[in-house]
Scaffold this motif. Sequence first.
Motif, PDB file in Angstrom:
ATOM      1  N   TYR A  36       0.839  -1.190   0.000  1.00 45.13           N
ATOM      2  CA  TYR A  36       0.000   0.000   0.000  1.00 45.13           C
ATOM      3  C   TYR A  36       0.874   1.239   0.000  1.00 45.13           C
ATOM      4  O   TYR A  36       2.008   1.236   0.468  1.00 45.13           O
ATOM      5  CB  TYR A  36      -0.956   0.004   1.193  1.00 45.13           C
ATOM      6  CG  TYR A  36      -0.289  -0.205   2.526  1.00 45.13           C
ATOM      7  CD1 TYR A  36       0.180   0.871   3.270  1.00 45.13           C
ATOM      8  CD2 TYR A  36      -0.121  -1.483   3.044  1.00 45.13           C
ATOM      9  CE1 TYR A  36       0.803   0.676   4.482  1.00 45.13           C
ATOM     10  CE2 TYR A  36       0.489  -1.679   4.270  1.00 45.13           C
ATOM     11  CZ  TYR A  36       0.947  -0.594   4.977  1.00 45.13           C
ATOM     12  OH  TYR A  36       1.559  -0.784   6.186  1.00 45.13           O
ATOM     13  N   SER A  37       0.326   2.298  -0.528  1.00 43.42           N
ATOM     14  CA  SER A  37       1.019   3.580  -0.557  1.00 43.42           C
ATOM     15  C   SER A  37       0.539   4.432   0.618  1.00 43.42           C
ATOM     16  O   SER A  37      -0.454   4.105   1.262  1.00 43.42           O
ATOM     17  CB  SER A  37       0.705   4.300  -1.873  1.00 43.42           C
ATOM     18  OG  SER A  37      -0.650   4.724  -1.880  1.00 43.42           O
ATOM     19  N   THR A  59      -7.043   9.209  -1.128  1.00 43.25           N
ATOM     20  CA  THR A  59      -6.609   8.409  -2.266  1.00 43.25           C
ATOM     21  C   THR A  59      -5.426   7.544  -1.856  1.00 43.25           C
ATOM     22  O   THR A  59      -4.500   8.026  -1.203  1.00 43.25           O
ATOM     23  CB  THR A  59      -6.200   9.324  -3.446  1.00 43.25           C
ATOM     24  OG1 THR A  59      -7.238  10.262  -3.687  1.00 43.25           O
ATOM     25  CG2 THR A  59      -5.939   8.526  -4.699  1.00 43.25           C
ATOM     26  N   LEU A  60      -5.476   6.252  -2.248  1.00 45.27           N
ATOM     27  CA  LEU A  60      -4.349   5.374  -1.967  1.00 45.27           C
ATOM     28  C   LEU A  60      -4.247   4.297  -3.039  1.00 45.27           C
ATOM     29  O   LEU A  60      -5.238   3.928  -3.661  1.00 45.27           O
ATOM     30  CB  LEU A  60      -4.456   4.750  -0.579  1.00 45.27           C
ATOM     31  CG  LEU A  60      -5.560   3.746  -0.321  1.00 45.27           C
ATOM     32  CD1 LEU A  60      -5.049   2.733   0.689  1.00 45.27           C
ATOM     33  CD2 LEU A  60      -6.772   4.439   0.260  1.00 45.27           C
ATOM     34  N   ASP A  61      -3.021   3.851  -3.245  1.00 39.92           N
ATOM     35  CA  ASP A  61      -2.739   2.766  -4.186  1.00 39.92           C
ATOM     36  C   ASP A  61      -2.541   1.489  -3.382  1.00 39.92           C
ATOM     37  O   ASP A  61      -1.832   1.483  -2.373  1.00 39.92           O
ATOM     38  CB  ASP A  61      -1.480   3.061  -4.995  1.00 39.92           C
ATOM     39  CG  ASP A  61      -1.650   4.285  -5.880  1.00 39.92           C
ATOM     40  OD1 ASP A  61      -2.753   4.455  -6.436  1.00 39.92           O
ATOM     41  OD2 ASP A  61      -0.692   5.074  -6.009  1.00 39.92           O
ATOM     42  N   GLU A  63      -1.800  -2.880  -3.607  1.00 36.97           N
ATOM     43  CA  GLU A  63      -1.477  -4.111  -4.317  1.00 36.97           C
ATOM     44  C   GLU A  63      -2.234  -5.209  -3.582  1.00 36.97           C
ATOM     45  O   GLU A  63      -2.023  -5.452  -2.405  1.00 36.97           O
ATOM     46  CB  GLU A  63       0.020  -4.402  -4.300  1.00 36.97           C
ATOM     47  CG  GLU A  63       0.370  -5.647  -5.084  1.00 36.97           C
ATOM     48  CD  GLU A  63       1.861  -5.969  -5.049  1.00 36.97           C
ATOM     49  OE1 GLU A  63       2.216  -7.027  -5.583  1.00 36.97           O
ATOM     50  OE2 GLU A  63       2.636  -5.187  -4.473  1.00 36.97           O
ATOM     51  N   ASN A  74      -3.189  -4.309  -8.993  1.00 34.95           N
ATOM     52  CA  ASN A  74      -3.008  -2.979  -8.414  1.00 34.95           C
ATOM     53  C   ASN A  74      -4.282  -2.174  -8.611  1.00 34.95           C
ATOM     54  O   ASN A  74      -4.875  -2.205  -9.694  1.00 34.95           O
ATOM     55  CB  ASN A  74      -1.836  -2.252  -9.071  1.00 34.95           C
ATOM     56  CG  ASN A  74      -0.521  -2.919  -8.759  1.00 34.95           C
ATOM     57  OD1 ASN A  74      -0.284  -3.354  -7.638  1.00 34.95           O
ATOM     58  ND2 ASN A  74       0.351  -3.017  -9.742  1.00 34.95           N
ATOM     59  N   GLN A  75      -4.693  -1.470  -7.573  1.00 34.45           N
ATOM     60  CA  GLN A  75      -5.884  -0.635  -7.640  1.00 34.45           C
ATOM     61  C   GLN A  75      -5.607   0.700  -6.965  1.00 34.45           C
ATOM     62  O   GLN A  75      -4.919   0.757  -5.952  1.00 34.45           O
ATOM     63  CB  GLN A  75      -7.070  -1.288  -6.927  1.00 34.45           C
ATOM     64  CG  GLN A  75      -7.638  -2.488  -7.608  1.00 34.45           C
ATOM     65  CD  GLN A  75      -8.859  -3.036  -6.856  1.00 34.45           C
ATOM     66  OE1 GLN A  75      -9.292  -2.496  -5.855  1.00 34.45           O
ATOM     67  NE2 GLN A  75      -9.390  -4.138  -7.356  1.00 34.45           N
ATOM     68  N   THR A  76      -6.159   1.751  -7.546  1.00 35.37           N
ATOM     69  CA  THR A  76      -6.153   3.058  -6.906  1.00 35.37           C
ATOM     70  C   THR A  76      -7.554   3.284  -6.371  1.00 35.37           C
ATOM     71  O   THR A  76      -8.531   3.206  -7.112  1.00 35.37           O
ATOM     72  CB  THR A  76      -5.768   4.164  -7.907  1.00 35.37           C
ATOM     73  OG1 THR A  76      -4.452   3.908  -8.379  1.00 35.37           O
ATOM     74  CG2 THR A  76      -5.808   5.525  -7.243  1.00 35.37           C
ATOM     75  N   GLU A  78     -10.204   5.746  -4.386  1.00 34.35           N
ATOM     76  CA  GLU A  78     -10.515   7.120  -3.999  1.00 34.35           C
ATOM     77  C   GLU A  78     -11.753   7.084  -3.112  1.00 34.35           C
ATOM     78  O   GLU A  78     -12.825   6.671  -3.552  1.00 34.35           O
ATOM     79  CB  GLU A  78     -10.753   7.973  -5.238  1.00 34.35           C
ATOM     80  CG  GLU A  78     -10.772   9.438  -4.947  1.00 34.35           C
ATOM     81  CD  GLU A  78     -10.736  10.263  -6.222  1.00 34.35           C
ATOM     82  OE1 GLU A  78     -11.690  11.018  -6.433  1.00 34.35           O
ATOM     83  OE2 GLU A  78      -9.760  10.130  -6.982  1.00 34.35           O
TER      84      GLU A  78
END
Length: 168
Positions: A36-37, A59-61, A63, A74-76, A78
């Motif tokens: 995760y970001s 918002t986060l990215d 895996e 991978n998903q972004t 919001e």
Amino acid sequence: MQIRFKELALKGLPVHMTQDMNLTAPFEGRHDILGYSPVHVDLHAVHEGGAAKVNGTLTLDLELSCSRCLSHTNQTIELPFKEVFMQKPEDDAEIDEDIHLVIGDKIDLEPYVVENVVVGLPYIPLCDEACKGLCPVCGENRNLLDCGCKQEKVDPRLAGLADFFNKE
């Protein structure tokens, strides 16, 4: 990430806040989240009618491991953020359950960001809505290859009838 209630009320202008928060609490114990970001927080706070209204997006990215085929994707994500804060009113007026009461002047937004991220995470992550998953017989990923395994589903209540017709 904090807001001062009195400062927001005195200015009368919206306050814009952006920050990247490194959170770990929402992802603890989640084996389907591989990476995760930091959470990008973009919020606006305004004072209206004695309450501080905070809204914006998180918002986060991520895996993720697909829950059907176990492939990595991978998903972004919001997520909308909308919270209302109010200092304790003088009288015993009834407060709406969606309004958070603030003791003191500071509003700490981090617990509310964490809560919104936890609620907004995908419950059953998928690589694609049409994911076919793994073959229950041989374990092959059916998105990549049709294995051809025969899967007869017989209702156990009718299994005796299937044997009846095979005897003749």
